[in-house]
Design a protein around this motif. Structure first.
Motif, short mmCIF file in Angstrom:
data_model
loop_
_atom_site.label_atom_id
_atom_site.label_comp_id
_atom_site.label_asym_id
_atom_site.label_seq_id
_atom_site.Cartn_x
_atom_site.Cartn_y
_atom_site.Cartn_z
N GLU A 138 0.97 17.09 2.44
CA GLU A 138 -0.08 16.20 2.98
C GLU A 138 0.16 14.75 2.54
O GLU A 138 0.07 13.84 3.34
CB GLU A 138 -1.47 16.68 2.55
N ARG A 139 0.48 14.55 1.27
CA ARG A 139 0.73 13.18 0.77
C ARG A 139 1.99 12.59 1.42
O ARG A 139 2.01 11.42 1.76
CB ARG A 139 0.87 13.19 -0.75
N GLN A 140 3.01 13.40 1.57
CA GLN A 140 4.24 12.93 2.22
C GLN A 140 3.98 12.56 3.68
O GLN A 140 4.51 11.58 4.20
CB GLN A 140 5.34 13.99 2.11
N ARG A 141 3.14 13.39 4.33
CA ARG A 141 2.78 13.10 5.72
C ARG A 141 2.03 11.78 5.81
O ARG A 141 2.31 10.95 6.68
CB ARG A 141 1.92 14.24 6.29
N GLU A 182 0.84 -1.21 0.00
CA GLU A 182 0.00 0.00 0.00
C GLU A 182 0.87 1.26 0.00
O GLU A 182 0.60 2.22 -0.73
CB GLU A 182 -0.92 0.00 1.23
N ILE A 183 1.93 1.25 0.78
CA ILE A 183 2.85 2.39 0.83
C ILE A 183 3.51 2.60 -0.53
O ILE A 183 3.63 3.73 -1.02
CB ILE A 183 3.91 2.18 1.93
N GLU A 184 3.90 1.50 -1.14
CA GLU A 184 4.54 1.59 -2.46
C GLU A 184 3.57 2.17 -3.50
O GLU A 184 3.97 2.99 -4.34
CB GLU A 184 4.99 0.18 -2.90
N LYS A 185 2.30 1.79 -3.43
CA LYS A 185 1.30 2.35 -4.35
C LYS A 185 1.15 3.86 -4.13
O LYS A 185 1.06 4.62 -5.09
CB LYS A 185 -0.06 1.67 -4.15
N LEU A 186 1.12 4.26 -2.86
CA LEU A 186 1.03 5.69 -2.55
C LEU A 186 2.24 6.44 -3.10
O LEU A 186 2.10 7.55 -3.63
CB LEU A 186 0.90 5.91 -1.04
N GLN A 187 3.43 5.86 -2.97
CA GLN A 187 4.64 6.51 -3.46
C GLN A 187 4.62 6.64 -4.99
O GLN A 187 4.99 7.68 -5.53
CB GLN A 187 5.89 5.73 -3.02
N ARG A 188 4.18 5.58 -5.68
CA ARG A 188 4.11 5.64 -7.15
C ARG A 188 3.09 6.69 -7.60
O ARG A 188 3.34 7.46 -8.53
CB ARG A 188 3.75 4.26 -7.71
N ALA A 189 1.94 6.72 -6.91
CA ALA A 189 0.92 7.72 -7.26
C ALA A 189 1.45 9.13 -7.01
O ALA A 189 1.22 10.04 -7.81
CB ALA A 189 -0.35 7.46 -6.45
N TYR A 190 2.16 9.31 -5.92
CA TYR A 190 2.73 10.61 -5.59
C TYR A 190 3.73 11.04 -6.67
O TYR A 190 3.70 12.18 -7.15
CB TYR A 190 3.40 10.56 -4.22
N GLN A 191 4.61 10.12 -7.05
CA GLN A 191 5.61 10.44 -8.06
C GLN A 191 4.96 10.76 -9.40
O GLN A 191 5.42 11.67 -10.12
CB GLN A 191 6.60 9.28 -8.23
N ALA A 192 3.89 10.06 -9.74
CA ALA A 192 3.22 10.30 -11.02
C ALA A 192 2.51 11.65 -11.03
O ALA A 192 2.41 12.30 -12.07
CB ALA A 192 2.22 9.18 -11.31
N GLU A 193 2.00 12.09 -9.88
CA GLU A 193 1.20 13.32 -9.82
C GLU A 193 1.96 14.50 -9.21
O GLU A 193 1.40 15.60 -9.10
CB GLU A 193 -0.07 13.06 -8.99
#
Length: 191
Positions: free
Chosen positions: A85-88, A63-74
């Motif tokens: 907020e996303r980093q937090r 789940e953390i990895e998915k959040l990181q990929r989504a963050y990097q993409a956006e």
């Protein structure tokens, strides 16, 4: 004169009291446990809990990895507040995953507690059998060959593993060492 008489009496008493050697033996509990169905069942249960908890932790990191990929993409589309907020959120999820891992697999964690709970019954069975054999064979000490206590040499005549196995109703025939305690066998071919 009194000193001489005291030492003569002390010497006579020491000679009249037979020296009593302490009897000892050892048991290979690792071998005993390997033959116990209760122990094998407990190991199976521990493996199930370990697998479940490992999967839970792995799921958290996926789940953390998915959040990181989504963050990097956006990331280029996000405002500074949105990025923070996303980093937090990602940091919080990572902290939760680490805490859960420590709670499960850490010192005296859930896995440790579960092992302790599931191994209690087999341990008690073996301990009672060892105590009974020790009393029957009039042993003063019983050592565990499988423990951290280093036994550099063991004479098979002091091995009481088979007696403990017999007390537990287990078959010890496949052990790689002599089957029974030779100290208690009748001599059939004296020379």
């Amino acid at each position: 004169m009194n000193k001489v008489l005291f030492f003569v009496i002390l010497w006579a008493v020491c000679l009249s009291v037979p020296a009593q050697a302490q009897k000892f033996g050892y048991v290979d509990t690792e071998f005993v446990f390997s033959k116990m169905p209760e122990y094998q069942k407990a190991l199976g249960e521990i493996d199930k809990f370990t697998d479940k908890w490992s999967k839970d932790i792995q799921d958290k990191y996926v789940e953390i990895e998915k959040l990181q990929r989504a963050y990097q993409a956006e990331e280029i589309l996000l405002t500074e507040d949105m990025k923070r907020e996303r980093q937090r959120v990602m940091s919080e999820k990572e902290r939760e995953a680490r805490e859960y891992n420590n709670r499960v697999f850490g010192y005296e964690g859930l896995l440790f507690q579960k092992k302790k709970e599931l191994m209690k019954a087999p341990m008690e069975l073996v301990n009672r059998a060892i105590e009974k054999v020790s009393v029957q064979k009039k042993l003063d000490f019983m050592f565990d060959k499988a423990s951290d206590f280093v036994m550099l040499y063991t004479n098979p005549r002091h091995d009481y593993t088979d007696y403990v196995m017999e007390e537990l109703g287990l078959d010890g025939a496949s052990k790689g060492t002599p089957g029974t305690n030779p100290a208690n066998k009748a001599i059939t071919n004296p020379k």
